[in-house]
Structures are given as C-alpha cells and as structure tokens.
Design an enzyme around this catalytic site. Structure first.
Site, PDB file in Angstrom:
ATOM      1  CG  HIS A 138       4.107  -4.715  -5.883  1.00 23.62           C
ATOM      2  ND1 HIS A 138       4.196  -3.728  -6.823  1.00 23.62           N
ATOM      3  CD2 HIS A 138       3.430  -4.179  -4.833  1.00 23.62           C
ATOM      4  CE1 HIS A 138       3.608  -2.622  -6.361  1.00 23.62           C
ATOM      5  NE2 HIS A 138       3.125  -2.872  -5.155  1.00 23.62           N
ATOM      6  CG  ASP A 213      10.243  -6.174  -4.973  1.00 24.33           C
ATOM      7  OD1 ASP A 213      10.628  -5.363  -4.112  1.00 24.33           O
ATOM      8  OD2 ASP A 213       9.075  -6.162  -5.436  1.00 24.33           O
ATOM      9  CD  GLN A 216       5.744  -5.359   1.698  1.00 29.45           C
ATOM     10  OE1 GLN A 216       5.748  -5.354   2.935  1.00 29.45           O
ATOM     11  NE2 GLN A 216       4.987  -4.525   1.011  1.00 29.45           N
ATOM     12  CE  LYS A 239       6.186  -1.105  -0.153  1.00 24.13           C
ATOM     13  NZ  LYS A 239       4.740  -0.869  -0.159  1.00 24.13           N
ATOM     14  CB  CYS A 380       0.219  -3.519  -6.492  1.00 18.61           C
ATOM     15  SG  CYS A 380      -0.343  -1.839  -6.306  1.00 18.61           S
TER      16      CYS A 380
END
Ligand SMILES: Cc1ncc(COP(=O)(O)O)c(C=O)c1O
Length: 422
Positions: A138, A213, A216, A239, A380
């Site tokens: 991202h 990261d 997700q 999220k 993104c």
C-alpha cells in the site's frame, strides 16, 4: 449462513447499517471492508456513552471526568495489547492510523545520532544503507520509506511479485547493508498472506529490523506479535469494526525506548526547559498532544467485540466466503483474478478485471443497479497494478457480517454489467 460456532444472522443484527435500505428499497450489500469496515452498535454506543457522560482530557485533568477518561483510554491500550499478544501494554502506541504508525518508525532512522555519541546504530541510516519493501505494498508502506531514502541518501529496494500474486523472495534483495525490511502481512489488493517467518529469517541473517503492515491481517486473523517475532507492527482501527482516527503501532520495548520522539507537544515530555526537553517513557513519548481519546476507547470496544466472537471463528467464516467467491467468480466469463486463485495463504480480498470494461463502470453499475458496494481503482497500490499491466481493478472484500447470498448478488451484478456492455 451459519458455520460452526458462528452465527452470521445474529452478527448482522449488531450492525445498524444493515437495517437501512438504498433508494428504491434495495438492500445494501457491503463488500468494501478492506477499505473501511462497518461498526457494530456496541462500538457506537460505547463511544456515544463516553462522550455523553465520561469525557475529559486524559493524563492531565485532576477531576472525576479526567480520571474516568484516562482509565477508559488506558484500558483500551490494555485491550489492544491483549488482542495482539503484546508482551507489554507499554509497547502499544496509539496513532491516528496505520499510515502514521509506519511514518513514526521510518522517522526514527537517520544519520543523526539523536542521543549524541550513544546513538543506536540499528537506526543509523545513510548512503550505502538499504531499506527493503515489496512491490505489493500500500502507498502507506512505500512513501514513508521513499521519503526516508530521500532524506538520508539510503537506497530503497523491493521484492517483486510473482504472476500468481505471491512475494518473490528469489534474488539477493536483502543484503548485509539492509537496515529495515517493511512488508505487508496481507496484501490489500491480492489478498496474499506473506511468509513472515521466511522474510524474518532473511532479515535477521542480515541484522536488519522488520516491520509488518498488518492493516489487512489484524482485522481478519488471529495475530500474535510476540509469536510473529518481528520488531514493529502497524494496524488501523477503522478496518477492524472500530472508528477512524485511531491506529496502532506495536514495537519491541527496547527499540521504542531507543527511538527518538516523532511529534513534539504536551504529555510526551518529562520536563521542558527553554533550550531542551526530556521525554516521557513509552508509550507516551510517542503520543504528543491530546490523543484521539474516544476513538481509542471505541477501538477498545471493537477489540472486545471481535474477541467475544473469536478471531478463529471470524477467520473460518471469511475463509468459507472466500472459497465460495473464488468458485463463483471463476464462472464469470472474461473475469481475471489478480492474486492467488486458491485458498492457500490468502484472505478474503478479491481483486479482478472484467474484459473490455473499465472497473469504474463495473463499480458504478454494481452500486446503482444492485446496491453492491465494492472498491474500484488502484486501491493505493499503484506500483502493484503497474506490475500487472493494468491501471485499476474492482475489489470485493469480505468481513464477519457478509454472507454467501451477498456474493451471489455480486455475481448477478457482474453478469448484468456484462449485458450492459455487450
Ligand atoms: C495494507 C494497508 N496498509 C496501510 C493502509 C493505510 O491505512 P490508514 O489509511 O488507516 O492509515 C491500508 C488502508 O487501506 C492498507 O490496506
């Protein structure tokens, strides 16, 4: 649909957005949780009640409301720490979002030895040193490292992506000059879950730090930062059925202690003189100014909500939705899936193109005619789309409140889009 130990019909009752209709009486089919998830009544009510009855500034107001807010805010930190298996609550830093958490860590690197002669060499970065990311990141896990490379003269390198949408670990991307490796735990486009242990092994052999990261992954899978063995993990509240405006950086305590502050301001200090300051211990060293109080408390409620349902059960539900969707999408002529076609090491994010039809048209018709909300564009992740030679994709992403019936609605919608453009 009800899978073992998981009652999606009951869960759907917790989400007020599902009780509304779109113009014309159409139901809303929300397949855009990879972008931002919806919120259950429990989170909304916790935030409303705190604002209405308990709100005061945290860490500084010497009155009942200040104490109640501080207790709830620091209580949220305890909940988040337990949720991701952080060895210490002090290792959980509240940020504005995942992007800020990634920037915070990137900011710690530089040629300057911020503690004078004892500066920590693990964060010293200059020409010849290397930063490693991947092509599936991202923008939030690309741009902070580009800025760091520009600021320090270090070299930015990246792992490629295979045709199947997996991280390509071949080649000598990580070398003895690599100081930091930062990759996605799960891709927000491909759905690919990356082999963290393998990346960690390569990075450790080079003596590099590792950041994940997990924007997700934390919302969708059980994640235990201590078991992962990495150094930093970033994720974001909106999220994971929490509010926007709150994110999390988890980091190993001794690293956080060695890092310079990110932003300066109230509450991140120990003492201030006109010409210099000393800083508060972690986590407060990294939380300058009045923090997102109610948002953090909302995230605490989100974590309670997810914990009560169980992350294993949520993961299993999404896995069955993903299996169902992979089968259903295979039957749509001209559909090209960008990302792994099997359930192996992937999450419930499916990005695709429809031959001859621009994703923006797909998204618009799905929304206008079927009330199906998906995301279209490059999500993104422009370099990843360039890698696959396409400007944009349509992305359907699933969460705990989605059903197979909603995937059927998506597929009906896609057939309709194809008829419109036939
Ligand atoms: C993989 C990944 N990383 C980082 C982010 C950025 O999250 P935020 O916008 O909350 O900072 C996102 C959001 O889409 C994401 O999917």
């Amino acid at each position: 649909m009800t899978s073992a130990g998981f009652d999606v019909d009951r869960i759907r009752k917790d989400f007020p957005f599902l009780s509304r209709e779109l113009p014309g009486g159409r139901p809303l089919v929300y397949l855009d949780s990879g972008n931002s998830s919806q919120k259950p009544a429990q989170v909304i009510e916790t935030m409303r009640e705190h604002l209405a009855l308990h709100y005061g500034n945290v860490g500084r107001a010497m009155h009942v409301l200040g104490s109640e807010s501080t207790e709830a805010y620091e209580g949220a930190r305890d909940k988040v720490a337990a949720f991701v298996g952080a060895p210490s609550r002090d290792e959980v830093i509240f940020t504005k979002n995942a992007s800020e958490a990634l920037n915070l860590v990137a900011h710690a690197f530089g040629p300057h030895l911020w503690r004078g002669a004892e500066g920590d060499p693990r964060f010293a970065l200059g020409p010849g040193d290397e930063i490693v990311i991947s092509e599936m990141e991202h923008h939030s896990n690309i741009v902070p490292w580009q800025l760091l490379a520009q600021r320090t003269g270090a070299t930015l390198k990246w792992f490629g992506v295979t045709d199947e949408g997996r991280l390509d670990l071949s080649g000598d991307v990580i070398t003895e000059r690599t100081k930091i490796v930062s990759i996605a735990h799960q891709s927000n486009v491909l759905g690919t879950v990356n082999p963290v242990a393998e990346v960690l092994r390569l990075a450790r052999a080079a003596g590099a730090l590792v950041m994940l990261d997990a924007s997700q992954s934390v919302p969708h899978h059980p994640v235990n930062v201590a078991e992962l063995g990495v150094d930093f993990v970033a994720f974001t509240g909106h999220k994971m059925v929490g509010p926007s405006g709150i994110g999390v950086l988890w980091g190993r305590r001794e690293l956080l202690e060695a890092m310079p502050p990110f932003l300066g301001g109230g509450e991140m200090i120990e003492a201030v003189w006109m010409d210099h300051s000393t800083y508060a211990p972690v986590p407060h060293k990294f939380e300058a100014g009045t923090p997102p109080i109610v948002e953090a408390i909302g995230l605490g409620a989100a974590v309670d909500y997810l914990t009560e349902i169980g992350m294993d059960a949520i993961e299993a539900h999404e896995r069955s939705l993903t299996a169902y969707a992979l089968d259903a999408l295979r039957e749509v002529p001209g559909l090209r899936l960008i990302g792994p076609d099997s359930l192996d090491l992937r999450g419930g994010t499916l990005s695709f193109t429809l031959e001859g039809i621009h994703p923006h048209d797909v998204g618009q018709i799905l929304d206008d005619s079927f009330g199906v909300a998906v995301r279209v564009g490059h999500h993104c992740a422009r370099p990843l789309h360039l890698r696959f030679g396409i400007p944009a994709t349509t992305r359907a992403s699933f969460y705990l409140y989605n059903t197979t019936g909603e995937i059927d609605a998506l597929v009906r919608g896609l057939h309709h889009v194809q008829k419109v453009f036939a």
